[in-house]
Enzyme design. Sequence first.
Site, short mmCIF file in Angstrom:
data_model
loop_
_atom_site.label_atom_id
_atom_site.label_comp_id
_atom_site.label_asym_id
_atom_site.label_seq_id
_atom_site.Cartn_x
_atom_site.Cartn_y
_atom_site.Cartn_z
N ASP A 1 20.62 -13.70 25.63
CA ASP A 1 19.51 -13.07 25.89
C ASP A 1 19.35 -11.95 25.09
OD1 ASP A 1 16.82 -12.77 26.78
OD2 ASP A 1 17.32 -13.32 28.99
N GLU B 1 9.43 -10.58 34.20
CA GLU B 1 10.95 -10.01 34.42
C GLU B 1 10.98 -9.09 35.65
OE1 GLU B 1 13.23 -10.29 31.03
OE2 GLU B 1 11.52 -10.90 29.61
#
Length: 626
Positions: free
Chosen positions: A309, A503
Amino acid sequence: MTPTATRNQGRVDALLARMTLREKIGQMTQPEKNSATPDDVRAHALGSVISGGGGNPEPNTPEAWRAMVLGFREAARESRLGIPLLYGVDAVHGHNNVVGATVFPHNVGLGAIGDPDLVRRVARATAREVAATGVRWTFAPAVSIPVDVRWGRTYEGYGQDPELVGRLAAAYVEGLRGVDWASPDALLPSVKHFLADGAARHGTSTRWDRAAVKSLSDDPTLANAHLAADFLEVLDRGAWTIDQGDVDVDERTMREVFLAPYRAALAAGALNVMASYGSWHGLRMHEHRHLLTDVLKGELSFEGFVVSDWAAIDQLDPDYEACVERSVNAGIDMVMVPFDWRRFMDALEAAVERGAVPLARIDDAVRRILVAKERLGLFDGADEPELEPPLDVVGHPDHRRIAHEAARRSPVLLKNRGEALPLPPTLPALLVAGAAADDVGLQCGGWTVSWMGAAGPITPGTTLLQGLRRWLPDTELMVEPDGRGSARAPAGLVVVAEEPYAEGMGDRHDLDLPAVDVSLIERVRARVDTLVLVVYSGRPVVLGAAAQLADAIVAAWLPGSEGAAVAEPLVGASGFEATLRTRWPIRSADLPLHPFGAEPHAGARPLFEIGQGLRTAPWSDATTPA
Ligand code: BGC
Ligand code: BGC
């Protein structure tokens, strides 16, 4: 093995044999488009480039996207070996970075419907729009199973039932593929975030060091967040308390709940998995050799590649060389290095030269990446630009029809006292309160045009208010964004929305409805006989007094660009059919309300349980009004 597979394997091996170490490392490197130029791609034989959330060209048009992506792809073709480039984007609810693309409901809404055929069509339309801009890789589907719904990524997952999540993720993968992986409009999926991203415990995130960093601009990633609110205030409300945190479930839960959807999505042919920022019992997934290599690549026989990521390996150790060494040795094959990709290339080269990373590990990583490129037909001319879908598929009416269907079917009817819904066509007047009734940005949520999303007319779309106007032509609509009028009405509709987030920025200490929403609901309640509450949110919210004040309550999730469709079940042009896939709390203090296992608060009673969702019949098989 089929003869084709053998031939292709031979081609990959032959290519690998000709590559220098530096070229191999280039394939393993994925910079963000703002940090690398086409010249860099050519000179360093970079394997991939990403547009992060909001990583758009100027102007943000489909034409400019295509020109930008083709520029990078052509440069890769001109590198010494001409290995084609994989460009990646987060098309997580449509090609959402592109202004004018079709925006589908976030996964939380698709999960509420639970129809694999619809998910397949959503993915197919998304793939067509993405491929039209020259991109063949999307960082989707998320198979996240949110345990604590205060998590800011709850809406990225389909829900808390692993079997449903696996089934819908597999359908999504099939939709990205279409007829064949090698067709010019098929996208490489990225099943994410491995493993158990949704199981992080509140209070364990270490992403943000408040003492060290005073403002968003101190952090190059968070600087992209463009918040409407003050950052410190968002932190006070609980941002970055869960996301990227630690998971402490036992091995059995890990396998039965969190690994299960990967099995389903990988069986459908996904050749990429993204690692999770999180950790399990303190060991970060990005250095978890057991999970990445033994379990994923061994036990599950995963033949694709694992991408890290965004800058995630940087969190492993203060010493960057150790970050590189440990992540690659654990089984990360391609590293998303949004900023200083040269430093990454140098560090990995040095690690190989000093024997800290075996060459065999590099060869394995590169082979996996090349196999995926091969599967997409990139070595066989499937990326001839003229074969790709025409740009007019972006936001195409055919795709908007699918988004409309999804937005119409995803609202969950949680309560319907006195059959307040559907609203009758004979209703003389309806008070419509709340800015969210007429705001495309609020109904799309995060990951829309920008990373965090934003309120306002950020991309073309329709709103609930437009839908009401269309379906209730004989009803006087009293539109009051702030609900501060005084006239009475037989019925009122209040639409509240979470402000958009993505997020960890969306993590919260509590999910209580903000005071402004509560007082709006109270004001409208006093002026109407029947009150309907529509909630746009990425997760359950704590309704408090509103649970009693409203006669009908509709969880409409984040329906995307075709918000007018939400009016249809409200007016009875269609029936409600969706059901709740996460437990809905009475009080924030009860969170997390675990859907499984003997965990904290497992005994607390939810307001609405998984599987709830009232059904209504349409008034008639109503025909579309002119
Ligand atoms: C997110 C991923 C995303 C990646 C690339 C990260 O911040 O965690 O879900 O795919 O960025 O945009
Ligand atoms: C095609 C249509 C198709 C649309 C959406 C257009 O280019 O002409 O037939 O429905 O793309 O994929």
